[in-house]
Design an enzyme around this catalytic site. Structure first.
Site, short mmCIF file in Angstrom:
data_model
loop_
_atom_site.label_atom_id
_atom_site.label_comp_id
_atom_site.label_asym_id
_atom_site.label_seq_id
_atom_site.Cartn_x
_atom_site.Cartn_y
_atom_site.Cartn_z
N ASN A 1 0.83 -1.20 0.00
CA ASN A 1 0.00 0.00 0.00
C ASN A 1 0.87 1.25 0.00
OD1 ASN A 1 -1.82 2.16 1.61
ND2 ASN A 1 -3.12 0.71 0.53
N SER A 2 0.30 2.36 -0.45
CA SER A 2 1.06 3.60 -0.56
C SER A 2 1.51 4.15 0.78
CB SER A 2 0.23 4.67 -1.29
OG SER A 2 -0.96 4.94 -0.57
N GLU B 1 -14.66 5.81 1.64
CA GLU B 1 -14.08 4.55 1.18
C GLU B 1 -13.58 3.81 2.42
OE1 GLU B 1 -10.79 3.09 -2.08
OE2 GLU B 1 -10.27 4.64 -0.63
N GLU C 1 -11.56 -0.95 -6.48
CA GLU C 1 -10.32 -0.68 -7.21
C GLU C 1 -9.32 -1.82 -7.08
OE1 GLU C 1 -8.73 2.91 -5.64
OE2 GLU C 1 -8.28 2.08 -3.68
#
Length: 751
Positions: free
Chosen positions: A214-215, A552, A558
């Protein structure tokens, strides 16, 4: 609306430490409060005589700070308390949400408020002689038929004014090694797949459960988990731990004390770094194994909160029932929030939308406009002279195509991502000035497109990706919202991808939670609805600020383009993530094998009928038809359900439910006599038996059933569905078979 309030009061004499028990209105839940011999607050909880929470301690550890009320000698709010008084009351009201799963919500509870005093000898400031000091806190319990809420309240007082939180130490001592559905505890992301295992197995599963790609990732303990945490006991109790009304406070995680923790004699609640033990172990003993202890998200300094009295913490919640359906129908979280704070809510409306989004997520097109620059400074680029690369999705022709599709199919709005300059290097983790939120790319004519949309009876839905540069967003927010007002936008999707800037902070800290709420409040001034992505997980604040129409805050659709999610993913989210508020899951993918139309080899693990079911089972007043218009045009008979289904409701009935296995729900569309039913299952399939006893007696309904075909399967035949029509009445029974990874959708239109 009928409102009824009854109050009764019992005031205990100071120093009396006898246990006090309060029960739910129906008597099924009993909560007992007491003080230990050393004056430590303790509670326990039972349901129909079964233990839910063993005796568990309450309190807060405070940080030493020279600016705090008692100087650097600030002591903890953990023990040494006496009871000043105990107040009991009953409350019963019915309120109307602006939007929701039901037209009316009953808020009925019994309350116990315990006022505690703590006397200490402390040195104040530069004084050398200890002086008497007295601090007061209130621990408030609200006991509902479906669970409890508790919180700490701090009245304004001389000896407790400003204070810093080192750690909140609220305990939840489980009565056994329950099955749990959990996410790894993380200060920055919820975009992970839910794990299912025994409490004793969490440590062994933790590392593989983390979404390391994950970012932004910041895990803190090999037994840390997130809320909402769903559990099931061996004897059939469903237990859920979460929080409500988290404002001006850090988001709470839970840290499990397991057998290995005790064996290692390590202490919980160390520094903010992952797996770093506390260099100065806590003086308070660890609780027994299978106890969860609250763990707050730190700020950039490692502190968990800065408080000024009068103030209160969020509510810590425990839901409990022997019926899984009660977990889904509970309004506990909403009821523990304050009533609506907006005088005018007439401009807030549930919304169904499509958008220029999925093709960028999949990788077929881009958010950015040019490849000419390795980095962008907004005030140094003449965009009229920039050479486009030709893959920019937010262009005039494509947006008009989506507007036409929305207008032809009754969709309210069209989201457009990548419309504004700056996307060329937006994901640089340290870029402070990244977007201005008002300047469009040359191929996006903001006036012409909005005029075109309005001429078709459609609106554009704004997108503000902040790249987690919060100060930049707050600096531009006024002019950004004024631009939206100018062109008739009434909703914005915000994003917080990447590490938080200012550097070192986390997505779920006190300061960031204040930022998210600031955005919602500012948006309300401009009559703008907010759909926040990558923000903190919801805790029911949408009751107080109903322009917060979606979040979200979980692993959404996504991820079907990033490797996919398991079929049971959408069968557990309503038990966990959706407990605090609706999710913009962005459902509706029909062409599940992405290689059919792009170079992406991922595939969505769902059937078309299962995709339709999500519009019922994944509740939200904001629902997206996420696939491409040309894909829907291949299956217009199935797309008809997306056109027909409502996203605001007068009534909801959960008919079947088991965490991560299956969910079936029936909902009555707001202001109509029409019902819609959705059923979604995991990879094992499910046979559903639906009794239509909720329909009006003596009335007939045109029934359209969208179901999986006999050979449907999320892996091998996801686009196989059957549509059948019949006339039904109250008392009829529908027997439907859901394929692996599939589901069904039903519309019932009153004749």
């Amino acid at each position: 609306m009928k409102i009824k309030k009854l109050f009764f009061l019992f005031t205990m004499l100071p120093m009396l430490a006898a246990a006090q028990t309060i029960t739910s209105p129906n008597g099924n839940i009993a909560l007992t409060f007491s003080l230990t011999d050393n004056g430590r607050p303790t509670y326990e909880l039972s349901y129909k005589g079964k233990t839910v929470i063993n005796p568990s301690h309450l309190g807060l550890e405070l940080a030493k700070d020279k600016h705090a009320s008692w100087g650097e000698n600030e002591s903890d709010l953990m023990e040494g308390f006496t009871i000043k008084k105990e107040d009991k009351s009953e409350f019963d009201e019915t309120w109307k949400p602006v939007w929701g799963e039901t037209a009316n919500i009953r808020n009925h509870y019994n309350e116990l408020a315990v006022t505690l005093e703590q006397k200490n000898k402390r040195t104040v400031g530069n004084g050398k002689e200890p002086v008497d000091a007295l601090r007061t806190i209130i621990i408030r319990f609200r006991v509902y038929d479906d669970g409890i809420g508790l919180r700490y309240e701090f009245p304004q007082q001389k000896d407790l004014n400003y204070f810093l939180i080192k750690e909140e130490r609220t305990e939840f001592a489980m009565a056994g090694d329950h099955t749990a559905w959990w996410l790894p505890g993380d200060y920055d992301t919820q975009e992970q797949e839910t794990q299912e295992c025994k409490l004793s197995e969490i440590r062994g599963r933790f590392n593989s459960a983390v979404n390391w790609g994950n970012s932004s990732v910041a895990v803190f303990s090999p037994t840390g988990v997130q809320t909402s945490l769903q559990m099931k006991t061996d004897d059939g109790l469903y237990i859920n731990i979460h929080e409500a009304a988290c404002a001006d406070y850090a988001t709470m995680h839970l840290e499990l004390v397991d057998a290995q923790t005790k064996a290692l004699t390590t202490q919980l609640h160390g520094t903010s770094n992952a797996y770093t033990p506390n260099p100065k172990p806590s003086p308070y003993p660890l609780p027994k194994p299978f106890t969860f202890v609250s763990h707050l998200t730190p700020d950039a300094t490692g502190l968990k909160g800065a408080m000024q009295t009068p103030c209160a913490t969020p509510w810590r919640t425990v839901m409990v029932s022997d019926d899984a359906r009660d977990m889904l129908s509970s309004n506990l979280i909403l009821n523990l929030n304050e009533p609506c704070k907006l005088e005018d809510t007439s401009w807030i409306h549930p919304t169904k939308y499509c958008g220029v989004w999925w093709e960028m997520i999949v990788g077929k097109s881009n958010w950015h406009y040019t490849d000419d620059f390795p980095s962008i400074k907004l005030d140094q680029i003449d965009w009229a002279k920039v050479k486009p690369h030709g893959r920019h999705a937010a262009n005039n022709d494509k947006v008009r195509r989506y507007i036409d599709f929305a207008a032809a199919n009754g969709l309210d709005e069209v989201l457009v991502e990548g419309w504004n300059v700056g996307w060329e290097d937006w994901a640089n983790m340290w870029k402070h000035d990244v977007f201005d939120f008002v300047t469009p790319y040359p191929d996006f004519d903001i006036k012409a497109l909005n005029d075109y949309a309005h001429s078709k009876g459609v609106k554009l839905l704004m997108h503000h990706e902040t790249s987690s540069s919060t100060q930049n967003y707050e600096r531009h927010i006024k002019e950004a919202y004024e631009l939206m007002n100018k062109y008739g936008y009434d909703a914005v999707k915000t994003g917080y991808v990447g590490d938080i800037i200012p550097r070192g902070d986390h997505h779920y800290s006190q300061s960031m939670n204040n930022h998210y709420l600031y955005v919602v409040k500012e948006a309300a001034k401009h009559h703008i609805m907010v759909n926040a992505h990558e923000a903190t997980r919801p805790t029911g604040l949408c009751r107080s600020y109903p322009n917060l129409v979606g979040n979200e805050s979980a692993r959404g659709t996504e991820y079907e383009a990033f490797g996919g999610s398991r079929p049971d993913h959408t069968c557990i989210l309503p038990f966990t993530r959706l407990q605090g508020g609706p999710m913009d899951y962005t459902p509706g993918i029909f062409v599940t094998k992405l290689s059919e139309w792009s170079n992406n080899t991922s595939w969505a693990r769902i059937t078309i009928a299962g995709s339709l079911a999500l519009y019922l089972t994944m509740y939200s007043p904001l629902q997206m038809a996420a696939d491409l218009p040309e894909h829907y045009e291949r299956f217009m008979d199935a797309f008809q359900f997306i056109k027909d289904v409502a996203c605001d409701w007068d009534d909801s009935r959960y008919l079947e439910a088991e965490p991560a296995d299956y969910i079936t729900v029936a909902r009555k569309a707001k202001g109509t006599d029409n019902w819609f039913i959705g059923g979604k299952c995991d990879e094992n399939g499910h046979k559903s038996v639906i009794k239509l006893d909720f329909l009006d007696k003596g009335r007939k309904y045109d029934c359209t059933i969208y179901s999986d075909a006999k050979d449907a399967h999320y892996e091998t035949n996801p686009q196989a569905y059957v549509i059948t029509k019949r006339v039904v009445k109250a008392g009829d029974v529908l027997k439907l078979t859901e394929a692996p990874g599939g589901g069904f959708a039903v519309s019932l239109i009153a004749k």
